[in-house]
Design an enzyme around this catalytic site. Sequence first.
Site, PDB file in Angstrom:
ATOM      1  N   ASP A   1      -6.518  12.144   5.708  1.00 48.74           N
ATOM      2  CA  ASP A   1      -6.978  12.611   4.390  1.00 48.74           C
ATOM      3  C   ASP A   1      -8.497  12.720   4.353  1.00 48.74           C
ATOM      4  O   ASP A   1      -9.053  13.613   3.698  1.00 48.74           O
ATOM      5  CB  ASP A   1      -6.538  11.640   3.279  1.00 48.74           C
ATOM      6  CG  ASP A   1      -5.066  11.769   2.934  1.00 48.74           C
ATOM      7  OD1 ASP A   1      -4.497  12.861   3.132  1.00 48.74           O
ATOM      8  OD2 ASP A   1      -4.484  10.774   2.456  1.00 48.74           O
TER       9      ASP A   1
ATOM     10  N   ASP B   1     -13.575  -2.207 -12.510  1.00 46.50           N
ATOM     11  CA  ASP B   1     -13.455  -3.252 -11.477  1.00 46.50           C
ATOM     12  C   ASP B   1     -12.774  -2.685 -10.225  1.00 46.50           C
ATOM     13  O   ASP B   1     -13.108  -3.062  -9.097  1.00 46.50           O
ATOM     14  CB  ASP B   1     -12.682  -4.465 -12.021  1.00 46.50           C
ATOM     15  CG  ASP B   1     -11.367  -4.074 -12.658  1.00 46.50           C
ATOM     16  OD1 ASP B   1     -11.316  -3.039 -13.364  1.00 46.50           O
ATOM     17  OD2 ASP B   1     -10.363  -4.789 -12.427  1.00 46.50           O
TER      18      ASP B   1
ATOM     19  N   GLY C   1      -8.197   5.385  -7.107  1.00 43.85           N
ATOM     20  CA  GLY C   1      -6.953   5.038  -6.425  1.00 43.85           C
ATOM     21  C   GLY C   1      -7.015   5.371  -4.941  1.00 43.85           C
ATOM     22  O   GLY C   1      -8.092   5.418  -4.327  1.00 43.85           O
ATOM     23  N   GLY C   2      -5.851   5.643  -4.352  1.00 45.71           N
ATOM     24  CA  GLY C   2      -5.771   5.861  -2.913  1.00 45.71           C
ATOM     25  C   GLY C   2      -6.531   7.088  -2.448  1.00 45.71           C
ATOM     26  O   GLY C   2      -7.308   7.029  -1.479  1.00 45.71           O
TER      27      GLY C   2
ATOM     28  N   LYS D   1       1.331   3.925   2.085  1.00 46.77           N
ATOM     29  CA  LYS D   1       0.156   4.126   2.943  1.00 46.77           C
ATOM     30  C   LYS D   1      -0.558   2.821   3.285  1.00 46.77           C
ATOM     31  O   LYS D   1      -1.182   2.716   4.333  1.00 46.77           O
ATOM     32  CB  LYS D   1      -0.843   5.077   2.266  1.00 46.77           C
ATOM     33  CG  LYS D   1      -0.421   6.540   2.267  1.00 46.77           C
ATOM     34  CD  LYS D   1      -1.530   7.409   1.672  1.00 46.77           C
ATOM     35  CE  LYS D   1      -1.121   8.851   1.557  1.00 46.77           C
ATOM     36  NZ  LYS D   1      -2.211   9.713   1.081  1.00 46.77           N
TER      37      LYS D   1
HETATM   38  P1  NAP Z   1      -3.183   6.631  -7.216  1.00 49.73           P
HETATM   39  O1  NAP Z   1      -3.472   5.785  -6.023  1.00 49.73           O
HETATM   40  O2  NAP Z   1      -2.053   6.281  -8.115  1.00 49.73           O
HETATM   41  O3  NAP Z   1      -4.551   6.657  -8.078  1.00 49.73           O
HETATM   42  C1  NAP Z   1      -4.626   7.381  -9.264  1.00 49.73           C
HETATM   43  C2  NAP Z   1      -6.001   7.189  -9.918  1.00 49.73           C
HETATM   44  O4  NAP Z   1      -6.030   8.017 -11.077  1.00 49.73           O
HETATM   45  C3  NAP Z   1      -6.291   5.776 -10.375  1.00 49.73           C
HETATM   46  O5  NAP Z   1      -7.672   5.523 -10.293  1.00 49.73           O
HETATM   47  C4  NAP Z   1      -5.843   5.817 -11.843  1.00 49.73           C
HETATM   48  O6  NAP Z   1      -6.540   4.925 -12.662  1.00 49.73           O
HETATM   49  C5  NAP Z   1      -6.271   7.213 -12.231  1.00 49.73           C
HETATM   50  N1  NAP Z   1      -5.483   7.754 -13.332  1.00 49.73           N
HETATM   51  C6  NAP Z   1      -4.137   7.927 -13.363  1.00 49.73           C
HETATM   52  N2  NAP Z   1      -3.768   8.483 -14.553  1.00 49.73           N
HETATM   53  C7  NAP Z   1      -4.902   8.642 -15.262  1.00 49.73           C
HETATM   54  C8  NAP Z   1      -5.188   9.127 -16.571  1.00 49.73           C
HETATM   55  N3  NAP Z   1      -4.229   9.597 -17.370  1.00 49.73           N
HETATM   56  N4  NAP Z   1      -6.469   9.130 -16.997  1.00 49.73           N
HETATM   57  C9  NAP Z   1      -7.447   8.659 -16.192  1.00 49.73           C
HETATM   58  N5  NAP Z   1      -7.260   8.173 -14.949  1.00 49.73           N
HETATM   59  C10 NAP Z   1      -5.997   8.166 -14.497  1.00 49.73           C
HETATM   60  O7  NAP Z   1      -2.935   8.142  -6.799  1.00 49.73           O
HETATM   61  P2  NAP Z   1      -3.592   8.922  -5.560  1.00 49.73           P
HETATM   62  O8  NAP Z   1      -2.730   8.791  -4.372  1.00 49.73           O
HETATM   63  O9  NAP Z   1      -5.005   8.495  -5.484  1.00 49.73           O
HETATM   64  O10 NAP Z   1      -3.457  10.458  -6.035  1.00 49.73           O
HETATM   65  C11 NAP Z   1      -4.283  10.986  -7.058  1.00 49.73           C
HETATM   66  C12 NAP Z   1      -4.069  12.490  -7.142  1.00 49.73           C
HETATM   67  O11 NAP Z   1      -4.555  13.105  -5.965  1.00 49.73           O
HETATM   68  C13 NAP Z   1      -2.604  12.911  -7.267  1.00 49.73           C
HETATM   69  O12 NAP Z   1      -2.517  14.014  -8.143  1.00 49.73           O
HETATM   70  C14 NAP Z   1      -2.237  13.348  -5.861  1.00 49.73           C
HETATM   71  O13 NAP Z   1      -1.217  14.338  -5.855  1.00 49.73           O
HETATM   72  C15 NAP Z   1      -3.559  13.947  -5.411  1.00 49.73           C
HETATM   73  N6  NAP Z   1      -3.708  13.930  -3.957  1.00 49.73           N
HETATM   74  C16 NAP Z   1      -3.895  15.116  -3.324  1.00 49.73           C
HETATM   75  C17 NAP Z   1      -4.071  15.142  -1.962  1.00 49.73           C
HETATM   76  C18 NAP Z   1      -4.296  16.460  -1.275  1.00 49.73           C
HETATM   77  O14 NAP Z   1      -4.163  16.509  -0.048  1.00 49.73           O
HETATM   78  N7  NAP Z   1      -4.679  17.481  -2.000  1.00 49.73           N
HETATM   79  C19 NAP Z   1      -4.045  13.956  -1.203  1.00 49.73           C
HETATM   80  C20 NAP Z   1      -3.843  12.746  -1.889  1.00 49.73           C
HETATM   81  C21 NAP Z   1      -3.668  12.754  -3.269  1.00 49.73           C
HETATM   82  P3  NAP Z   1      -6.053   3.381 -12.884  1.00 49.73           P
HETATM   83  O15 NAP Z   1      -6.419   2.665 -11.613  1.00 49.73           O
HETATM   84  O16 NAP Z   1      -6.839   2.971 -14.060  1.00 49.73           O
HETATM   85  O17 NAP Z   1      -4.576   3.440 -13.124  1.00 49.73           O
END
Ligand code: NAP
Length: 302
Positions: free
Chosen positions: A101, A154, A128-129, A64
């Site tokens: 999104d 941070d 995250g994203g 992305k």
């Molecule tokens: P990402 O960019 O990898 O970000 C993940 C975030 O979660 C980061 O801040 C990470 O922290 C944190 N994290 C990961 N594992 C963790 C844990 N065990 N304990 C605490 N914090 C944790 O992923 P993303 O794209 O943002 O996606 C996040 C979730 O949203 C996923 O489940 C995805 O399927 C869902 N999502 C859903 C939609 C929808 O349309 N419903 C759209 C997008 C995403 P660190 O930075 O410290 O690693």
Amino acid sequence: MRVGLIGYPVRHSVSPNFQQAAFDALGIDATYELWETPFDRLPGVVASLREPDCLGANVTIPHKQAVLALVDWIDPTAAAVGAVNTIVRESGGRLLGYNTDVEGFVRAVEYDGHLDLSGRRVVMLGSGGAARAVSAAVVGRRATDLVVAARHPDRADDLLRDLSQRGFTDASDIGRVTYLDNRDGALERAVRECDLLVNATPVGMARHAARSDDPSAGPVHSDPAPTLLVRPEWLTPRTLVCDLVYNPPVTPLLRAARARRARVLNGLPMLVYQGALAFERWTSRPAPVDLMRRAAMEALYD
Ligand code: NAP
């Protein structure tokens, strides 16, 4: 015509199920494909979208951010979030980048969660994203307070700074950062007082069974001790609890919220709305949202 999903991996995506259902229902001669794209192939795959038989693409993890540099024009919201999830091919082959999104999240909360974000206090878990898209939605809809709880504060600071520097100037005024482990009690206080709690981490997601190269491996709910990032007793009936995770449909967080009589919303409505908004950009036709939702639910939960 063709359109598809660029990402790596993409084989478990349900986007083809609900996008193809929409094309078929409207009698549009288009095929939605999965384009599994390792990093080294990304420039070539994006360049192929310029061909006249292509409507565009959806973009997912991990591309992305990288596609920002490969399209010809970027919508201001996508630029502020720093991520493109939808590419539209204009006549002549010009590629336009959007982020659906952000509006997908707004519609999910407002239409399905029945919550107007304006004037609300929001707590978001993760930086995250997806958290970037949620923050843009929350700031853009004039919430009064956004607490970003992160393992790495941070990264949450960077998120708020980037948004405020890229057009969402209120992000630095309404946004605060706190520790996800509640070491100073600030997360608990914020959750107890909030109108909307959003889980933007993958915690609570169903795990995939067997080896990742086994295409038949379906999701299983295998976590014997599901992790919760907030304590159930912090949740109150005044709060809408939204988990961006959509599989399983009821995550441990949503189960705890229901037990506390809070209102709940899983990630499926956002998934469907962001896809419907992309469909409308590709086709200039209203998306059959209810049909898309049914197709997504069948693919995910049946
Ligand atoms: P990402 O960019 O990898 O970000 C993940 C975030 O979660 C980061 O801040 C990470 O922290 C944190 N994290 C990961 N594992 C963790 C844990 N065990 N304990 C605490 N914090 C944790 O992923 P993303 O794209 O943002 O996606 C996040 C979730 O949203 C996923 O489940 C995805 O399927 C869902 N999502 C859903 C939609 C929808 O349309 N419903 C759209 C997008 C995403 P660190 O930075 O410290 O690693």
